[in-house]
Write a protein that holds these residues in place. Structure first.
Motif, PDB file in Angstrom:
ATOM      1  N   THR A   1     -12.696  39.078   7.669  1.00 25.95           N
ATOM      2  CA  THR A   1     -12.204  39.991   8.728  1.00 25.95           C
ATOM      3  C   THR A   1     -11.526  39.180   9.830  1.00 25.95           C
ATOM      4  OG1 THR A   1     -14.150  41.307   8.263  1.00 25.95           O
ATOM      5  CG2 THR A   1     -12.871  41.963  10.157  1.00 25.95           C
ATOM      6  N   ARG A   2     -12.126  38.052  10.172  1.00 29.47           N
ATOM      7  CA  ARG A   2     -11.512  37.199  11.210  1.00 29.47           C
ATOM      8  C   ARG A   2     -10.118  36.740  10.765  1.00 29.47           C
ATOM      9  NH1 ARG A   2     -14.762  34.703  15.461  1.00 29.47           N
ATOM     10  NH2 ARG A   2     -16.943  35.198  15.194  1.00 29.47           N
ATOM     11  N   LYS A   3      -9.998  36.449   9.472  1.00 24.07           N
ATOM     12  CA  LYS A   3      -8.712  35.976   8.976  1.00 24.07           C
ATOM     13  C   LYS A   3      -7.654  37.079   9.090  1.00 24.07           C
ATOM     14  CE  LYS A   3      -8.517  32.689   5.678  1.00 24.07           C
ATOM     15  NZ  LYS A   3      -8.687  32.172   4.336  1.00 24.07           N
ATOM     16  N   VAL A   4      -8.033  38.318   8.742  1.00 23.41           N
ATOM     17  CA  VAL A   4      -7.078  39.429   8.855  1.00 23.41           C
ATOM     18  C   VAL A   4      -6.618  39.553  10.305  1.00 23.41           C
ATOM     19  CG1 VAL A   4      -6.778  41.935   8.687  1.00 23.41           C
ATOM     20  CG2 VAL A   4      -7.992  40.708   6.876  1.00 23.41           C
ATOM     21  N   LEU A   5      -7.567  39.466  11.212  1.00 24.32           N
ATOM     22  CA  LEU A   5      -7.222  39.622  12.625  1.00 24.32           C
ATOM     23  C   LEU A   5      -6.327  38.489  13.104  1.00 24.32           C
ATOM     24  CD1 LEU A   5      -8.067  41.806  14.591  1.00 24.32           C
ATOM     25  CD2 LEU A   5      -9.582  40.144  15.623  1.00 24.32           C
ATOM     26  N   ALA A   6      -6.653  37.274  12.699  1.00 23.97           N
ATOM     27  CA  ALA A   6      -5.859  36.123  13.132  1.00 23.97           C
ATOM     28  C   ALA A   6      -4.411  36.227  12.638  1.00 23.97           C
ATOM     29  CB  ALA A   6      -6.494  34.838  12.631  1.00 23.97           C
ATOM     30  N   ARG A   7      -4.228  36.919  11.510  1.00 20.63           N
ATOM     31  CA  ARG A   7      -2.864  37.021  10.971  1.00 20.63           C
ATOM     32  C   ARG A   7      -2.150  38.306  11.399  1.00 20.63           C
ATOM     33  NH1 ARG A   7      -3.481  34.499   4.878  1.00 20.63           N
ATOM     34  NH2 ARG A   7      -4.339  32.510   5.549  1.00 20.63           N
ATOM     35  N   SER A   8      -2.788  39.093  12.265  1.00 20.43           N
ATOM     36  CA  SER A   8      -2.166  40.349  12.726  1.00 20.43           C
ATOM     37  C   SER A   8      -1.306  40.059  13.957  1.00 20.43           C
ATOM     38  CB  SER A   8      -3.248  41.384  13.066  1.00 20.43           C
ATOM     39  OG  SER A   8      -4.022  41.655  11.950  1.00 20.43           O
ATOM     40  N   TRP A   9      -0.193  39.450  13.759  1.00 20.45           N
ATOM     41  CA  TRP A   9       0.671  39.076  14.883  1.00 20.45           C
ATOM     42  C   TRP A   9       1.252  40.310  15.554  1.00 20.45           C
ATOM     43  CZ3 TRP A   9       4.108  34.245  13.625  1.00 20.45           C
ATOM     44  CH2 TRP A   9       3.269  33.199  13.244  1.00 20.45           C
ATOM     45  N   PRO A  10       1.303  40.307  16.912  1.00 25.76           N
ATOM     46  CA  PRO A  10       1.803  41.485  17.635  1.00 25.76           C
ATOM     47  C   PRO A  10       3.187  41.927  17.169  1.00 25.76           C
ATOM     48  CG  PRO A  10       1.250  39.701  19.173  1.00 25.76           C
ATOM     49  CD  PRO A  10       0.872  39.234  17.822  1.00 25.76           C
ATOM     50  N   ILE A  11       4.051  40.958  16.896  1.00 26.38           N
ATOM     51  CA  ILE A  11       5.437  41.319  16.579  1.00 26.38           C
ATOM     52  C   ILE A  11       5.504  42.188  15.317  1.00 26.38           C
ATOM     53  CG2 ILE A  11       5.962  39.192  15.294  1.00 26.38           C
ATOM     54  CD1 ILE A  11       8.315  40.820  17.820  1.00 26.38           C
ATOM     55  N   LEU A  12       4.552  42.005  14.393  1.00 29.65           N
ATOM     56  CA  LEU A  12       4.533  42.814  13.170  1.00 29.65           C
ATOM     57  C   LEU A  12       4.337  44.295  13.502  1.00 29.65           C
ATOM     58  CD1 LEU A  12       2.304  40.604  10.833  1.00 29.65           C
ATOM     59  CD2 LEU A  12       4.713  41.138  10.504  1.00 29.65           C
ATOM     60  N   PHE A  13       3.575  44.559  14.571  1.00 26.77           N
ATOM     61  CA  PHE A  13       3.289  45.944  14.949  1.00 26.77           C
ATOM     62  C   PHE A  13       4.437  46.558  15.738  1.00 26.77           C
ATOM     63  CE2 PHE A  13      -0.755  44.049  14.088  1.00 26.77           C
ATOM     64  CZ  PHE A  13      -1.502  45.064  13.526  1.00 26.77           C
ATOM     65  N   PHE A  14       5.175  45.711  16.441  1.00 26.28           N
ATOM     66  CA  PHE A  14       6.182  46.250  17.343  1.00 26.28           C
ATOM     67  C   PHE A  14       7.575  46.290  16.740  1.00 26.28           C
ATOM     68  CE2 PHE A  14       2.731  45.446  20.144  1.00 26.28           C
ATOM     69  CZ  PHE A  14       2.793  46.511  21.012  1.00 26.28           C
ATOM     70  N   SER A  15       7.800  45.492  15.731  1.00 29.29           N
ATOM     71  CA  SER A  15       9.126  45.495  15.138  1.00 29.29           C
ATOM     72  C   SER A  15       9.034  45.470  13.618  1.00 29.29           C
ATOM     73  CB  SER A  15       9.908  44.279  15.643  1.00 29.29           C
ATOM     74  OG  SER A  15      11.096  44.191  14.906  1.00 29.29           O
ATOM     75  N   PRO A  16       9.279  46.626  12.968  1.00 26.83           N
ATOM     76  CA  PRO A  16       9.179  46.692  11.502  1.00 26.83           C
ATOM     77  C   PRO A  16      10.119  45.697  10.825  1.00 26.83           C
ATOM     78  CG  PRO A  16      10.053  48.756  12.445  1.00 26.83           C
ATOM     79  CD  PRO A  16       9.642  47.895  13.588  1.00 26.83           C
TER      80      PRO A  16
END
Ligand code: HEM
Length: 436
Positions: free
Chosen positions: A166-181
């Motif tokens: 779970t920590r690994k998933v979170l660490a790889r959830s970069w903000p830019i992925l959410f804001f720019s498809p």
């Protein structure tokens, strides 16, 4: 008839950057220049933003099918179609019916002892360290608590494996992925989305193995995974991918937010020793049992005040699916609307001296859902809100009753973007002074 859309900043790049970096500062500037509400266009599309309680109320009270999930298409590859965060209409209502009962306030006592034991173990680890951060200890606590709620965690090994993935998933959830498809492109397994997918895939395989191991046991167990996996007349079974999306969302939404809130609460309390002192008096007079913390007025007011000053999700977004009137404006289908908690929570017509940390304001009055909404509002309000508050008061109460901490940050700590959430810039640096 409403008039045309409100005015607002034009630059897509500046708006996207402003919202990622410092939404409160960016919104305040926009309100000063254009008024409230204002229209901005970020990479995910045009959004009408407001912090005015009377307009926020219209957003939260809109019929569920009028406002849907903002930027659903760009979030889909990240969260999956089985995520409650992305469902709409009847599917959303059915999934909430499945998820909400075990997270309802009346079930909290089930989780209390685990929350308390987790907080005790977490602070012990840091007793002899030179320093640690509120975010570290917040994550230690909230990740274990949500994993134990989801898995039932009968074995340490199971917990350790899931903790790491779970920590690994979170660490790889970069903000830019959410804001720019546009940033979600594959590249030889090395791009940010590739790396996130591989971490998610690993977590999924662990879930699949665990479900296979459980087999029919899921019908007797009362952990969230088993509850979500079993089929009932009301909630028929779903395929594994949807179930994994649903569980992944709970892991993700259920710990990062709480961890950040724990860090902020430590920060504000140690910047304002008067309140820390008053809290200690309340804690010392209590019996220290998990369920007692939920009934302690000042402790609860402190948690509420920390969530007011630092709403972890600074703006709650919706997409307009059916024509929607927001005050003087008719917002067309396809536009977004945002209730900006980071504006409303600082509205001086609601909160006197809004920049001050003053838990008293929650001792002597309550606020309307459109004036105070750290958990969002309406039919999409956070399904884990009761769980989160219960965990926050138990974690803070348990640690501060048994330990004295010192805040090591000398300068002001400010919110910075983590992924969808905003967290403290330094993580809130602390050390254990002594056991009490
Ligand atoms: C302090 C901790 C937390 C904060 C500040 C927080 C905040 C939020 C916010 C702002 C939303 C969006 C609401 C909206 O759109 O109106 C949300 C949704 C959600 N939260 Fe939380 N949350 C927290 C803890 C939790 C926990 C502990 C869980 C699970 C146990 C959880 C699960 C969810 C889920 C599943 C949704 C989607 C609800 C829906 O779309 O119907 N959250 N949360």
């Amino acid at each position: 008839m409403g008039s045309q859309l409100p005015a607002g900043p034009k630059s897509i790049l500046r708006s996207t950057w402003g919202v990622i970096r410092n939404p409160k500062g960016y919104f305040e500037k926009a309100v000063a220049n254009y008024g409230d509400p204002f229209l901005m266009t970020a990479m995910n599309g045009p959004v009408v933003v407001t912090g005015k309680p009377e307009l926020v109320e219209l957003i939260f009270r809109a019929p569920p099918d009028t406002l849907g999930v903002f930027a659903r298409d760009s979030l889909l590859p990240l969260l999956g179609a089985g995520s409650l965060l992305l469902m709409e209409g009847t599917k959303h209502r059915a999934e909430r019916k499945r998820i909400a009962p075990p997270l309802h306030g009346s079930c909290m006592k089930t989780y209390g002892n685990t929350m308390q034991e987790t907080a005790r173990n977490a602070i012990k680890q840091y007793e002899s360290r030179e320093s640690f951060t509120g975010l570290q200890i917040g994550t230690d606590i909230s990740l274990d608590v949500i994993l134990k709620a989801i898995l039932g965690a009968d074995t340490e090994r199971l917990l350790a494996d899931f903790r790491e993935s779970t920590r690994k998933v979170l660490a790889r959830s970069w903000p830019i992925l959410f804001f720019s498809p546009k940033t979600q492109f594959p590249f030889l397994g090395l791009s940010p989305i590739d790396r996130l997918r591989s971490a998610q895939q690993h977590l999924r395989e662990q879930l699949r193995t665990e479900l296979e191991r459980r087999g029919r046991e899921i019908n007797e167990r009362d952990d969230l995974l088993s509850i979500l996996a079993r089929s009932t007349d009301e909630s028929p079974a779903r395929d594994f991918e949807e179930l994994a999306d649903s569980v992944g969302t709970l892991m993700f939404a259920g710990h990062e937010t709480t961890a950040v809130s724990i860090a902020w609460a430590f920060y504000h309390l140690h910047r304002h020793p008067v309140w820390l002192h008053r809290l200690r008096e309340e804690l010392d007079a209590s019996d220290g049992r998990a369920e007692t913390y939920a009934t302690m007025p000042l402790l609860n007011a402190i948690v509420q005040e920390a969530l007011r000053l630092n709403p972890i999700v600074p703006e709650v977004l919706r997409i307009v699916r059916e024509p929607f009137r927001l005050g003087d404006y008719d917002i067309p289908v396809g536009h977004g609307v945002a209730a900006a908690g980071c504006l409303t929570h600082y509205d001086s017509s609601v909160y006197e001296a809004p920049d001050d940390f003053n838990p008293e304001r929650f001792l002597d009055r309550t606020y309307k859902p459109s004036e105070y909404y750290p958990f969002g509002g309406g039919t999409r309000r956070c399904v884990g809100a009761a769980f989160a508050i219960y965990e926050l008061v138990i974690a803070l109460g348990t640690i501060l009753r048994s330990h004295e901490l010192e805040l090591l940050d000398q300068k002001e700590v400010v919110p910075i973007r983590r992924n969808i959430t905003m967290g403290p810039s330094t993580g809130v640096r602390l050390r254990v002074l002594r056991r009490r």
